[in-house]
Design a protein around this motif. Structure first.
Motif, PDB file in Angstrom:
ATOM      1  N   ASP A  17      26.744  44.881  -8.565  1.00  0.00           N
ATOM      2  CA  ASP A  17      26.464  43.717  -9.409  1.00  0.00           C
ATOM      3  C   ASP A  17      25.260  43.967 -10.316  1.00  0.00           C
ATOM      4  O   ASP A  17      25.282  43.661 -11.511  1.00  0.00           O
ATOM      5  CB  ASP A  17      26.217  42.480  -8.548  1.00  0.00           C
ATOM      6  N   ILE A  18      24.185  44.514  -9.735  1.00  0.00           N
ATOM      7  CA  ILE A  18      22.978  44.791 -10.523  1.00  0.00           C
ATOM      8  C   ILE A  18      23.285  45.817 -11.609  1.00  0.00           C
ATOM      9  O   ILE A  18      22.884  45.664 -12.771  1.00  0.00           O
ATOM     10  CB  ILE A  18      21.836  45.297  -9.613  1.00  0.00           C
ATOM     11  N   SER A  19      24.022  46.864 -11.235  1.00  0.00           N
ATOM     12  CA  SER A  19      24.382  47.909 -12.212  1.00  0.00           C
ATOM     13  C   SER A  19      25.174  47.324 -13.365  1.00  0.00           C
ATOM     14  O   SER A  19      24.928  47.660 -14.535  1.00  0.00           O
ATOM     15  CB  SER A  19      25.192  49.007 -11.523  1.00  0.00           C
ATOM     16  N   GLU A  20      26.121  46.445 -13.042  1.00  0.00           N
ATOM     17  CA  GLU A  20      26.950  45.841 -14.086  1.00  0.00           C
ATOM     18  C   GLU A  20      26.109  44.984 -15.032  1.00  0.00           C
ATOM     19  O   GLU A  20      26.290  45.042 -16.258  1.00  0.00           O
ATOM     20  CB  GLU A  20      28.047  44.996 -13.450  1.00  0.00           C
ATOM     21  N   GLU A  21      25.195  44.190 -14.471  1.00  0.00           N
ATOM     22  CA  GLU A  21      24.329  43.358 -15.302  1.00  0.00           C
ATOM     23  C   GLU A  21      23.468  44.212 -16.243  1.00  0.00           C
ATOM     24  O   GLU A  21      23.313  43.897 -17.425  1.00  0.00           O
ATOM     25  CB  GLU A  21      23.422  42.490 -14.414  1.00  0.00           C
ATOM     26  N   ASP A  24      25.656  45.827 -18.949  1.00  0.00           N
ATOM     27  CA  ASP A  24      26.034  44.829 -19.956  1.00  0.00           C
ATOM     28  C   ASP A  24      24.879  44.543 -20.911  1.00  0.00           C
ATOM     29  O   ASP A  24      25.104  44.170 -22.074  1.00  0.00           O
ATOM     30  CB  ASP A  24      26.469  43.521 -19.277  1.00  0.00           C
ATOM     31  N   ALA A  25      23.656  44.724 -20.422  1.00  0.00           N
ATOM     32  CA  ALA A  25      22.469  44.506 -21.258  1.00  0.00           C
ATOM     33  C   ALA A  25      22.122  45.729 -22.105  1.00  0.00           C
ATOM     34  O   ALA A  25      21.140  45.713 -22.851  1.00  0.00           O
ATOM     35  CB  ALA A  25      21.269  44.121 -20.386  1.00  0.00           C
ATOM     36  N   GLY A  26      22.919  46.810 -21.966  1.00  0.00           N
ATOM     37  CA  GLY A  26      22.722  47.991 -22.809  1.00  0.00           C
ATOM     38  C   GLY A  26      21.957  49.133 -22.176  1.00  0.00           C
ATOM     39  O   GLY A  26      21.632  50.119 -22.850  1.00  0.00           O
ATOM     40  N   ASP A 109      18.105  36.519  -9.178  1.00  0.00           N
ATOM     41  CA  ASP A 109      18.303  35.718 -10.389  1.00  0.00           C
ATOM     42  C   ASP A 109      18.417  36.726 -11.536  1.00  0.00           C
ATOM     43  O   ASP A 109      17.429  37.355 -11.930  1.00  0.00           O
ATOM     44  CB  ASP A 109      17.103  34.786 -10.596  1.00  0.00           C
ATOM     45  N   TYR A 110      19.626  36.903 -12.081  1.00  0.00           N
ATOM     46  CA  TYR A 110      19.848  37.987 -13.035  1.00  0.00           C
ATOM     47  C   TYR A 110      19.151  37.767 -14.379  1.00  0.00           C
ATOM     48  O   TYR A 110      18.774  38.725 -15.050  1.00  0.00           O
ATOM     49  CB  TYR A 110      21.349  38.237 -13.210  1.00  0.00           C
ATOM     50  N   ASP A 111      18.972  36.517 -14.762  1.00  0.00           N
ATOM     51  CA  ASP A 111      18.193  36.250 -15.972  1.00  0.00           C
ATOM     52  C   ASP A 111      16.745  36.707 -15.773  1.00  0.00           C
ATOM     53  O   ASP A 111      16.137  37.310 -16.666  1.00  0.00           O
ATOM     54  CB  ASP A 111      18.227  34.761 -16.328  1.00  0.00           C
ATOM     55  N   VAL A 117      12.607  43.329 -16.266  1.00  0.00           N
ATOM     56  CA  VAL A 117      12.828  44.715 -16.695  1.00  0.00           C
ATOM     57  C   VAL A 117      12.367  44.907 -18.134  1.00  0.00           C
ATOM     58  O   VAL A 117      11.645  45.862 -18.458  1.00  0.00           O
ATOM     59  CB  VAL A 117      14.318  45.094 -16.542  1.00  0.00           C
ATOM     60  N   GLU A 118      12.770  44.003 -19.018  1.00  0.00           N
ATOM     61  CA  GLU A 118      12.398  44.117 -20.426  1.00  0.00           C
ATOM     62  C   GLU A 118      10.885  44.052 -20.615  1.00  0.00           C
ATOM     63  O   GLU A 118      10.311  44.833 -21.389  1.00  0.00           O
ATOM     64  CB  GLU A 118      13.069  43.004 -21.231  1.00  0.00           C
ATOM     65  N   THR A 119      10.239  43.146 -19.887  1.00  0.00           N
ATOM     66  CA  THR A 119       8.776  43.002 -20.000  1.00  0.00           C
ATOM     67  C   THR A 119       8.063  44.272 -19.571  1.00  0.00           C
ATOM     68  O   THR A 119       7.143  44.753 -20.243  1.00  0.00           O
ATOM     69  CB  THR A 119       8.289  41.820 -19.147  1.00  0.00           C
ATOM     70  N   ARG A 120       8.485  44.836 -18.446  1.00  0.00           N
ATOM     71  CA  ARG A 120       7.833  46.052 -17.947  1.00  0.00           C
ATOM     72  C   ARG A 120       8.061  47.231 -18.882  1.00  0.00           C
ATOM     73  O   ARG A 120       7.149  48.034 -19.130  1.00  0.00           O
ATOM     74  CB  ARG A 120       8.349  46.388 -16.541  1.00  0.00           C
TER      75      ARG A 120
END
Length: 271
Positions: A17-21, A24-26, A109-111, A117-120
């Motif tokens: 699930d985490i990998s898919e999310e 999907d985010a690129g 919470d995937y959001d 991730v983006e912030t780091r």
């Protein structure tokens, strides 16, 4: 090139699930089901961030973080985020002391995961940009101060041009005269060190024999101008031996631009 993330999680469905999310985010995603697998991956892969479960078989999250920081210095600057079903104050303090950058609690919470991730990643990117920008300004000032001097001539020696293309582009931006030399040409380019201000050599058997040959023939002119770019096969004792043979200094994979710029700055000052 897409950002690459290593996700380490022993719950297979959650890992999927985490990998898919993330995909999907690129993001490019590598996966491992325990710390042992993760460490093996990190020996050979360059990643931009690690998501790691705390409770895992074989090697747990905290031990994985400790081993990566101690044994794989090429990954010192990558963000490390723990995934945990429970994050007590004591857990968080222990992780912070080891160098973990953040925590995400389960259920995920995937959001929040994507935002964290983006912030780091943005923080790391800003630090890298700041360091490189500062060094470029210093280099530009030095070039202006030494405007009557010729630009540095730099040889990049590797098995394949693709290995050093990012370094070549950076050096060209700095105004250096850069030449790529395939390592197989070293047999006919024995004067490559003498003819250049700096020589960056990506370690290989051919490069090793080249350095050893210089030592055997007692070639000394310019030997201190060689910079050996080391991969995981070059341990501390081998580095020491190569330095004694005449290598000026070494840089470890993934060859941080900041370290390369520092070498260029020093060479410019001494030119």
């Amino acid at each position: 090139m897409a950002t690459k993330i290593l996700c380490v999680e022993d719950e297979i469905l959650l890992l999927a699930d985490i990998s898919e999310e993330l995909q999907d985010a690129g993001y490019d995603v590598l996966t491992a089901t325990n710390g042992k697998e993760a460490i093996e991956i990190l020996k050979y892969e360059t990643v931009d961030l690690v998501l790691c479960d705390i409770m895992m078989p074989l090697i747990d999250g905290p031990t994985t973080l400790k081993l990566v920081r101690e044994r794989l210095p090429q990954h010192d600057e990558i963000p490390f985020i723990f995934l945990t079903a429970k994050a007590t104050r004591e857990d968080i303090l222990a992780g912070k002391k080891m160098g973990v950058d953040d925590y995400l609690t389960k259920p995920i919470d995937y959001d929040l995961l994507l935002a964290t991730v983006e912030t780091r990643l943005q923080q790391v990117h800003r630090i890298q940009e700041t360091n490189e920008s500062r060094l470029k300004r210093i280099y530009s000032a030095l070039k202006e101060e030494h405007h009557n001097k010729d630009p540095l001539s730099v040889a990049l020696i590797a098995k394949s041009h693709k290995f050093i293309l990012p370094i070549e582009r950076a050096l060209n931006e700095l105004g250096c005269l850069v030449e790529f030399i395939p390592e197989n040409d070293l047999a006919t380019r024995k004067d490559v060190v003498e003819r250049n201000d700096l020589c960056f050599l990506v370690y290989s058997k051919i490069v090793h024999y080249f350095i050893s040959g210089m030592a055997k023939t007692k070639t000394t002119h310019g030997r201190g101008k060689m910079v050996l770019m080391c991969n995981d096969t070059v341990d501390k004792s081998l580095k020491k031996a190569l330095v004694e043979l005449g290598i000026g200094q070494t840089i470890d994979y993934p060859y941080p631009p900041v370290e390369i710029f520092k070498i260029i700055l020093t060479a410019t000052q001494n030119k």
